[in-house]
Write an enzyme that holds these catalytic residues in place. Sequence first.
Site, PDB file in Angstrom:
ATOM      1  N   THR A   1     -21.458 -21.399  -9.057  1.00  0.00           N
ATOM      2  CA  THR A   1     -22.099 -21.704  -7.780  1.00  0.00           C
ATOM      3  C   THR A   1     -22.167 -23.205  -7.519  1.00  0.00           C
ATOM      4  O   THR A   1     -22.007 -23.647  -6.383  1.00  0.00           O
ATOM      5  CB  THR A   1     -23.502 -21.067  -7.743  1.00  0.00           C
ATOM      6  OG1 THR A   1     -23.337 -19.643  -7.814  1.00  0.00           O
ATOM      7  CG2 THR A   1     -24.255 -21.414  -6.486  1.00  0.00           C
ATOM      8  N   PHE A   2     -22.366 -23.996  -8.556  1.00  0.00           N
ATOM      9  CA  PHE A   2     -22.455 -25.444  -8.375  1.00  0.00           C
ATOM     10  C   PHE A   2     -21.181 -26.007  -7.748  1.00  0.00           C
ATOM     11  O   PHE A   2     -21.230 -26.965  -6.975  1.00  0.00           O
ATOM     12  CB  PHE A   2     -22.743 -26.128  -9.717  1.00  0.00           C
ATOM     13  CG  PHE A   2     -23.131 -27.566  -9.581  1.00  0.00           C
ATOM     14  CD1 PHE A   2     -24.416 -27.920  -9.214  1.00  0.00           C
ATOM     15  CD2 PHE A   2     -22.209 -28.568  -9.809  1.00  0.00           C
ATOM     16  CE1 PHE A   2     -24.781 -29.253  -9.073  1.00  0.00           C
ATOM     17  CE2 PHE A   2     -22.556 -29.907  -9.680  1.00  0.00           C
ATOM     18  CZ  PHE A   2     -23.844 -30.246  -9.311  1.00  0.00           C
ATOM     19  N   GLU A   3     -20.048 -25.408  -8.042  1.00  0.00           N
ATOM     20  CA  GLU A   3     -18.757 -25.889  -7.548  1.00  0.00           C
ATOM     21  C   GLU A   3     -18.470 -25.484  -6.100  1.00  0.00           C
ATOM     22  O   GLU A   3     -17.456 -25.881  -5.524  1.00  0.00           O
ATOM     23  CB  GLU A   3     -17.628 -25.396  -8.459  1.00  0.00           C
ATOM     24  CG  GLU A   3     -17.624 -26.031  -9.835  1.00  0.00           C
ATOM     25  CD  GLU A   3     -18.678 -25.470 -10.784  1.00  0.00           C
ATOM     26  OE1 GLU A   3     -19.154 -26.230 -11.653  1.00  0.00           O
ATOM     27  OE2 GLU A   3     -19.050 -24.280 -10.656  1.00  0.00           O
TER      28      GLU A   3
ATOM     29  N   CYS B   1     -24.061 -16.595  -6.628  1.00  0.00           N
ATOM     30  CA  CYS B   1     -25.258 -15.881  -7.061  1.00  0.00           C
ATOM     31  C   CYS B   1     -25.829 -16.587  -8.283  1.00  0.00           C
ATOM     32  O   CYS B   1     -25.130 -16.776  -9.282  1.00  0.00           O
ATOM     33  CB  CYS B   1     -24.917 -14.430  -7.402  1.00  0.00           C
ATOM     34  SG  CYS B   1     -26.314 -13.507  -8.077  1.00  0.00           S
TER      35      CYS B   1
ATOM     36  N   VAL C   1     -29.142 -16.283 -10.806  1.00  0.00           N
ATOM     37  CA  VAL C   1     -30.278 -15.457 -11.217  1.00  0.00           C
ATOM     38  C   VAL C   1     -31.122 -16.278 -12.189  1.00  0.00           C
ATOM     39  O   VAL C   1     -30.593 -16.863 -13.138  1.00  0.00           O
ATOM     40  CB  VAL C   1     -29.803 -14.146 -11.884  1.00  0.00           C
ATOM     41  CG1 VAL C   1     -30.991 -13.306 -12.333  1.00  0.00           C
ATOM     42  CG2 VAL C   1     -28.909 -13.354 -10.928  1.00  0.00           C
TER      43      VAL C   1
ATOM     44  N   ASP D   1     -34.304 -18.302 -18.466  1.00  0.00           N
ATOM     45  CA  ASP D   1     -35.426 -18.844 -19.227  1.00  0.00           C
ATOM     46  C   ASP D   1     -35.489 -20.366 -19.240  1.00  0.00           C
ATOM     47  O   ASP D   1     -36.395 -20.941 -19.829  1.00  0.00           O
ATOM     48  CB  ASP D   1     -35.348 -18.348 -20.679  1.00  0.00           C
ATOM     49  CG  ASP D   1     -35.491 -16.837 -20.768  1.00  0.00           C
ATOM     50  OD1 ASP D   1     -36.192 -16.258 -19.914  1.00  0.00           O
ATOM     51  OD2 ASP D   1     -34.894 -16.242 -21.687  1.00  0.00           O
ATOM     52  N   THR D   2     -34.514 -21.019 -18.610  1.00  0.00           N
ATOM     53  CA  THR D   2     -34.473 -22.483 -18.616  1.00  0.00           C
ATOM     54  C   THR D   2     -34.495 -23.010 -17.182  1.00  0.00           C
ATOM     55  O   THR D   2     -34.290 -22.252 -16.236  1.00  0.00           O
ATOM     56  CB  THR D   2     -33.188 -22.983 -19.316  1.00  0.00           C
ATOM     57  OG1 THR D   2     -32.062 -22.657 -18.491  1.00  0.00           O
ATOM     58  CG2 THR D   2     -33.030 -22.361 -20.702  1.00  0.00           C
TER      59      THR D   2
ATOM     60  N   HIS E   1     -32.285 -24.520 -15.682  1.00  0.00           N
ATOM     61  CA  HIS E   1     -30.921 -24.562 -15.145  1.00  0.00           C
ATOM     62  C   HIS E   1     -30.853 -23.945 -13.747  1.00  0.00           C
ATOM     63  O   HIS E   1     -30.180 -24.473 -12.856  1.00  0.00           O
ATOM     64  CB  HIS E   1     -29.978 -23.830 -16.111  1.00  0.00           C
ATOM     65  CG  HIS E   1     -28.544 -23.889 -15.726  1.00  0.00           C
ATOM     66  ND1 HIS E   1     -27.789 -25.036 -15.843  1.00  0.00           N
ATOM     67  CD2 HIS E   1     -27.717 -22.942 -15.222  1.00  0.00           C
ATOM     68  CE1 HIS E   1     -26.563 -24.794 -15.433  1.00  0.00           C
ATOM     69  NE2 HIS E   1     -26.489 -23.528 -15.045  1.00  0.00           N
TER      70      HIS E   1
ATOM     71  N   PHE F   1     -24.284 -20.682   4.101  1.00  0.00           N
ATOM     72  CA  PHE F   1     -24.918 -20.518   2.791  1.00  0.00           C
ATOM     73  C   PHE F   1     -25.026 -19.031   2.460  1.00  0.00           C
ATOM     74  O   PHE F   1     -25.979 -18.363   2.852  1.00  0.00           O
ATOM     75  CB  PHE F   1     -26.302 -21.172   2.813  1.00  0.00           C
ATOM     76  CG  PHE F   1     -26.938 -21.323   1.466  1.00  0.00           C
ATOM     77  CD1 PHE F   1     -26.586 -22.378   0.642  1.00  0.00           C
ATOM     78  CD2 PHE F   1     -27.894 -20.432   1.023  1.00  0.00           C
ATOM     79  CE1 PHE F   1     -27.183 -22.538  -0.601  1.00  0.00           C
ATOM     80  CE2 PHE F   1     -28.497 -20.577  -0.216  1.00  0.00           C
ATOM     81  CZ  PHE F   1     -28.137 -21.639  -1.029  1.00  0.00           C
TER      82      PHE F   1
END
Length: 161
Positions: free
Chosen positions: A65-67, A89, A91, A94-95, A97, A122
């Site tokens: 997704t970042f790209e 997408c 989701v 636990d971090t 990120h 978007f």
Amino acid sequence: MATAYHNLSDYDYESVPCGKDLRIGIAVAEWNHNITEPLMKGAIDTLLEHGVSADNIIVQHVPGTFELTYASAYLAEQHEVDAVIAIGCVVRGDTPHFDYICQGVTQGITQLNVDGFVPVIFGVLTTETMLQAEERAGGKHGNKGTEAAVTALKMAGLERI
């Protein structure tokens, strides 16, 4: 708008402009492909249903997704499209990120819309659970890809008014 009160695939068909002469780019993240592929299919099916030729739908897959920001800019600049749909997408895990990716892609796509002359839609799901993503990728809440395609057709039509 809250998806709990609105099915993403429900829209007024007559309010959507014909896409006969439009070229639409779709940037699709491969990460969470079990979600992004149905989103892409929903977008493509909707574009075709509204007259966009299959030859005028340009799909570019990227790792995550970042790209999507880079791929969206690339599609807009190199393929002379009338709109770009960014499909991804993320989701929550636990971090932190999740927060970094969501913030980065949101800011990136926003900046493309501010700086450019091609609307970038978007179509990124940012959910707490995989179930929530599944529900929005053709499940009980419809398909965000359909909603993104409708938005692309309407935004591309702004230029033609």
